[in-house]
Design an enzyme around this catalytic site. Structure first.
Site, mmCIF file in Angstrom:
data_model
loop_
_atom_site.group_PDB
_atom_site.id
_atom_site.type_symbol
_atom_site.label_atom_id
_atom_site.label_comp_id
_atom_site.label_asym_id
_atom_site.label_seq_id
_atom_site.Cartn_x
_atom_site.Cartn_y
_atom_site.Cartn_z
ATOM 1 C CG ASP A 118 -19.697 44.866 -35.201
ATOM 2 O OD1 ASP A 118 -20.120 43.801 -34.723
ATOM 3 O OD2 ASP A 118 -20.204 45.414 -36.194
ATOM 4 C CG ASP B 82 -19.618 49.468 -31.028
ATOM 5 O OD1 ASP B 82 -20.556 49.316 -31.839
ATOM 6 O OD2 ASP B 82 -18.420 49.383 -31.355
#
Length: 171
Positions: free
Chosen positions: A10, A8
């Site tokens: 963020d 991922d």
């Protein structure tokens, strides 16, 4: 065959909490305490969330999570890495995220970047994410990257890590 690791952006590579704290301070002069945000989603923790997250430059100027450059390089040398980000909700973020990755993680090819609406159709062997909603559907090894909003989520099949040095140690 090389294992595929989904990483991922963020909250795992990009320190969005620090970015929100900085932007709230610029707007209000108030410095928000990250400890008061435990168990609260970013959209609830930051009073100006919507205007900040949709502002031009938000994703382009976000700081990196400590040790993420070295950690991602390590993973990229050892695994088939895909950067997967739920980005289409914020259309201005698409170019900013690609440019940001190019600047700080130049060893990641454009072929390794997936910007999507939801991650439930993306498959891999290992997923590193900070949002339980993304790990809930995933069938492979689940690694939750500690962020204030997820500190109270403890699932037995998830491995919790608090930083990139731990990722290097376990993978």
């Amino acid at each position: 065959m090389q294992q595929q690791v989904l990483v991922d952006m963020d909250g795992v590579l990009a320190d969005v909490y620090q970015q929100f704290i900085n932007k709230e301070f610029e707007l209000t002069g108030e410095y928000l305490d990250i400890k008061s945000m435990h168990g609260i989603l970013e959209s609830e923790a930051f009073p100006h969330f919507e205007s900040i997250v949709r502002s031009e430059g938000f994703f382009r100027t976000v700081p990196q999570i400590p040790d993420s450059i070295e950690g991602l390089k390590y993973l990229n040398d050892k695994y088939k890495v895909l950067i997967v980000s739920s980005a289409t909700e914020f259309p201005t973020s698409l170019k900013e995220k690609v440019d940001w990755l190019g600047e700080f993680y130049p060893f990641i090819s454009w072929r390794q970047i997936i910007l999507c609406g939801q991650k439930d159709s993306i498959k891999g062997d290992i997923m590193i994410d900070d949002h339980p909603k993304n790990l809930n559907f995933f069938d492979g090894k689940k690694i939750i990257f500690t962020q204030p909003h997820n500190v109270f989520h403890n699932e037995p099949e998830w491995q919790r890590i608090d930083g990139w040095k731990q990722i290097i140690d376990i993978l």
